[in-house]
Design a protein around this motif. Structure first.
Motif, PDB file in Angstrom:
ATOM      1  N   TYR A 116      87.214  12.801  -8.275  1.00 53.21           N
ATOM      2  CA  TYR A 116      87.676  11.452  -8.618  1.00 53.21           C
ATOM      3  C   TYR A 116      88.436  11.435  -9.937  1.00 53.21           C
ATOM      4  O   TYR A 116      88.992  10.412 -10.312  1.00 53.21           O
ATOM      5  CB  TYR A 116      86.492  10.494  -8.736  1.00 53.21           C
ATOM      6  N   ASN A 117      88.408  12.525 -10.655  1.00 49.48           N
ATOM      7  CA  ASN A 117      88.924  12.484 -12.020  1.00 49.48           C
ATOM      8  C   ASN A 117      89.317  13.894 -12.437  1.00 49.48           C
ATOM      9  O   ASN A 117      88.460  14.720 -12.721  1.00 49.48           O
ATOM     10  CB  ASN A 117      87.833  11.925 -12.951  1.00 49.48           C
ATOM     11  N   ILE A 146      95.110   9.813  -7.907  1.00 47.55           N
ATOM     12  CA  ILE A 146      94.315   9.270  -9.012  1.00 47.55           C
ATOM     13  C   ILE A 146      95.207   8.492  -9.978  1.00 47.55           C
ATOM     14  O   ILE A 146      94.844   7.407 -10.441  1.00 47.55           O
ATOM     15  CB  ILE A 146      93.588  10.430  -9.740  1.00 47.55           C
ATOM     16  N   TYR A 175      95.493  10.811 -17.676  1.00 48.37           N
ATOM     17  CA  TYR A 175      96.079  10.489 -16.366  1.00 48.37           C
ATOM     18  C   TYR A 175      97.548  10.849 -16.317  1.00 48.37           C
ATOM     19  O   TYR A 175      98.377   9.959 -16.114  1.00 48.37           O
ATOM     20  CB  TYR A 175      95.842   9.020 -16.031  1.00 48.37           C
ATOM     21  N   HIS A 206      88.470  15.178 -16.290  1.00 47.83           N
ATOM     22  CA  HIS A 206      87.131  15.644 -16.671  1.00 47.83           C
ATOM     23  C   HIS A 206      86.991  17.165 -16.562  1.00 47.83           C
ATOM     24  O   HIS A 206      86.588  17.818 -17.538  1.00 47.83           O
ATOM     25  CB  HIS A 206      86.072  14.929 -15.824  1.00 47.83           C
ATOM     26  N   GLU A 221      91.276   4.404 -17.723  1.00 50.28           N
ATOM     27  CA  GLU A 221      89.936   3.843 -17.821  1.00 50.28           C
ATOM     28  C   GLU A 221      89.933   2.586 -18.669  1.00 50.28           C
ATOM     29  O   GLU A 221      88.974   2.298 -19.371  1.00 50.28           O
ATOM     30  CB  GLU A 221      88.987   4.928 -18.349  1.00 50.28           C
TER      31      GLU A 221
END
Lengths: 245, 245, 245, 245, 245, 245
Positions: E124-125, B140, E91, E128, E49
């Protein structure tokens, strides 16, 4: 025979319009690539999915069925697929051994390279899981040497469950996103054959756009491939391959 | 650069032998098909997976690690893959931000077309899920434009979890069965490099045979394709395709 | 008609006592708030849930059924609900299309604002999931314009599964805890009508106290609201609302 | 009666060979320990699991069934169990109320201390889950005082699901690993009675070896107990005990 | 204080734009109904993002953060909520004890009547789920009498997970559908503040329309209530109520 | 040494009272049968589970801890177990490598025949799953030859999760029901040592009665065995056995 020399696919739809919303893209895409796609509609959805017709008044089950038959045939035509109707009744759909054998015989005749049908659960619609289970069991019977011995048995074609109306409520999780961008116009033309359910046209257009965005996300934003429209599917069996990329 | 003109794959192994038992077939198969496959071993498994060495007596962690390093390098050599060692320690494996970035940098450098790593759960081995999650998060980060801005980000390569030692206890369900028949001899040669875990040689030979039978069953007994050995994988993301057969 | 001007609820009970233990509080509570609550008992539980009666000797199925009928009617009376008996037999309960339509017709007649029935799984009792599925399918049929065209269809009332005897074994997870403190005396009076299953009186008293403590915990110990007795329910559909507090 | 003074077990097999591959070890082991083990084969597997026979040509269903009957009887003999055949047909197996009562009567007669049957799901074989559910429901009916009042009801014997052909695909997770090392020779002799399915002999030998390694792993590598062969089972009910070691 | 006399809600957003796409409707709706809604952005999403900003060239993390800060503040303004930024980095997002206490202190200060945050899983993240778990744990700490003794503890406000980008892949299943038709214009105005992620505007417009159709379906097509736009939520705790309709 | 000649068990409790409510029966039962049972309390629950003490006013963390220490020691005494306190802090409980090794060293010293700890999930209490995972990982490390080489490694003792406060919300499903009837008085005496949480005494008395009824139901109502009180447990590993009855 033509069937043997050509790749084939089988779509089993509980009601006569399900295949359009849920699998129209896959059908058109594979027809364009040379597949012969055959659709079986177990019922017309005459009771449960024809509200607009019934509200017109002075309607009978026969008229509803005829109207649904015509719509589905037109849609199949647009998509390039053959279609047949089992007329088993809906709400509730029920299947006995003869229905099962009838469908197994279609498997034997079509010798499909893959199969599309409903999800295994749907709390909003009990006909859908019944259709999916009937399809699964018919596939198993068509694989058995002891069923109509002497006939050519089928292989082990993959089975894909198409997207239900409220996917999370059905425990449906797509593991395949099909890029249907190139055939979207054809799918939308087929959707427009469904005059009795016009309220769903835009709903399933949006489904296609969302699955398109997700497909793009799953190949990576850096990719050059353009994907606008998609369809999601859930596999019921593992995929056998020699290539992981 | 060579990396860009060639297809690549990345394998992340918690301990230095995991990649052999669990992914040796996939590595050899894709190397034969022209992929450059790169392996990262996060630890040597010096504490938790080197029982035979420790039982020899007068052993130190350095000797164990050197022995494991040599075995893994030999196995990678047999399979045709490059290999590097992060030496992060095992039992427990722990990762901080720097470890994460180090792995993300490998993603950026290798630009893999697919990734192989551990399952997300394993009640017998806490290092395995940690490795899997570290891999997922590094992927990611390597996708983010804002991480080391200016570098080429990676796409969205598929991630496959390889088979844990007791699959049902790990909630691992294979959705991909890879036919490794053609490279089995090479995988078994790599397995034989693992002198310290000889008790596992036959275990993983049987795993390969069982997955081979299952792969054959999933393409249909009527098929002409001969499959003897297989490896199972579980995908973490949906597959994007234009072909359902 | 009265039914239309008043809020209504429908309870479908596999055996004639289930509604008492599992939903007596919900019934009494909503009756007190002005609902007309109607109970359908699919069977009397004459074979499977009347052990005490059978042990008396010189018993017949008719006597057992009459005894169970009387008990259930008395309990419904205490709770303030109307009741009817389908007498479909138990152990095993089985339903054909006519049973399904009979229940769908009750839905049409009652036009319920919510529905209570069994959990969808119960390894100790196969009649309970059958009752739950029959209820779900009858609700779907009663929603269809094409079923008995011209009749008023029902809306989409929420369906709640009440607590099975061994909840974790049934995969049942409550997402609603109903405060039944104010009607507990009435529920316990109804429970006492079940002379044939006296061993369950204290069991379900304790269930009510446990769910009460849990309800209190879920609103926060700092709250002033006093909750002593509760009933747990699992919803089968999402709730539509404008208020999240 | 002998049945009462002796411990007993009941095995319900969808097709006439299932009990051999999946439960042969458990049967032989408990026979050796003094249990009377009784096997019910619901069908012969004449259509779906007799491919080798059908391929011989000039075959009829009667000949296939006779052949399968003989094989299963020989295997039961080797294992030391009694066996009976319900001959309900396969592909599809279907059960009505009379079949259910027939099986419930076997439960009443045998008064089993434990029960072995299929897993509750199997996407490759719809007869297997049907057999498992029929067994579960028959057990429930045999527990009911009101079924054939006056007969001795059964207790609550544990039910174990034996290993399906592709375990992960069936959502089957073993929570019991049975050490069958001491009776493996007997199990393999029973397996060899299944002349029509020789391709499965080595497959199930490997299954036994893998479950043996896993059993060893689950008691700890430091243990002195030698386990070579194992069988896996999934319990459907909690175990009641006074001993956690 | 004002906070005590007014109903309040707390929204915890991993990155500075998440609250807009996922909860903008709920925020606007409850603000219109008199709630004070407070938003905490744990990071700016500056790395992960903000792709569009980074692609502009000659960008620094400070400029990206400032831009994201301004956008989020503008959106909160449109929705009528207060907002604060923890600037924890993204991230990866990582939280230590001090971050946890900082958030627990917000809970103590705001005393929320309900809480909105991310889903507990998202392949995917990884930021979160971390945000969701941090929120859950901060809520627990703020409930403890022994944390900053003497302060007013919080109650047990419900926690709702908002919709992730690919819901089925996250195991997210909505059990609440919020009707946001009346505030859609406001939500879309807030969405338009997110200049850096214009590609998501239409995606989340379609999400709102799909959830609107589903909400309508879940109250019944016969209902007079008009629902065009919706938001889905998954509850983490059971709801305590006295009303099942 | 005594430890080796005697059977032993290890209980890991997140807070100092958890072992009483959740495992007091198992501890007393096995002590009576000759086991040496050792309890580790990771924290005193001084912040999160001592509300009654904090409400007394003029309280400090030291006084709370001392009070909790005394209560837990008294309870362990009643049950016949030894106890030690790690004093790691609660709300939040956090563990670093040293904590993990400290617990692994207890495993090495105690050489337990079985282990009791918390469930792997609990949305109401983040300390509980952390304790369960720490226990699982410590067990794995204590099994490794390479951890403190030369020490005696542990075997593979079964791990049981004890009952959380709201079992269904934690995804906890008991597969073992322990009959604690014979030691109930002792468990209740230990419960009464917990003066600070008197509101839980009756709650856990009812839990014991409910699990007792369920245990009775799971051995069959026809059985002569009297079971009044029970405790439920969920196993994390398969059981290895030679006996299925």
């Amino acid at each position: 025979m033509a069937i043997i020399s050509q790749k084939t696919a089988l779509v089993v739809s509980a009601h006569s319009a399900d295949f359009v919303w849920r699998a129209g893209g896959a059908i058109a895409l594979h027809v364009e690539r040379g597949y012969q796609v055959h659709i079986v509609c177990l019922s017309y959805g005459e009771r449960g999915e024809s509200a607009k017709l019934w509200r017109k008044g002075s309607m009978t089950e026969e008229i509803v069925k005829a109207s649904r038959h015509a719509e589905a045939e037109a849609a199949a035509n647009v998509l390039g697929a053959s279609i047949e109707f089992f007329d088993m009744g809906d709400y509730p759909l029920r299947a006995d051994k003869e229905d099962l054998f009838r469908l197994a015989d279609v498997f034997r005749r079509v010798q499909p390279h893959f199969i599309l049908t409903h999800s295994l659960a749907d709390p909003y619609n009990y006909d859908h899981p019944l259709a999916a289970n009937l399809t699964q069991e018919a596939r198993i019977i068509a694989q058995a040497e002891g069923y109509r011995p002497g006939e050519t048995i089928i292989g082990a074609p993959p089975v894909y469950c198409f997207e239900p109306h409220q996917p999370e409520q059905c425990g449906w999780k797509p593991d395949v996103l099909l890029d249907i961008t190139s055939v979207w116009e054809k799918k939308y033309a087929a959707i427009q054959c469904m005059a009795g359910q016009e309220h769903l046209w835009e709903y399933y257009t949006r489904v296609a756009l969302q699955r398109g965005v997700q497909a793009k996300r799953n190949i990576g934003i850096a990719s050059n491939q353009i994907i606008i429209h998609g369809e999601g599917y859930q596999s019921l069996f593992p995929r056998v391959t020699e290539d992981l990329s």
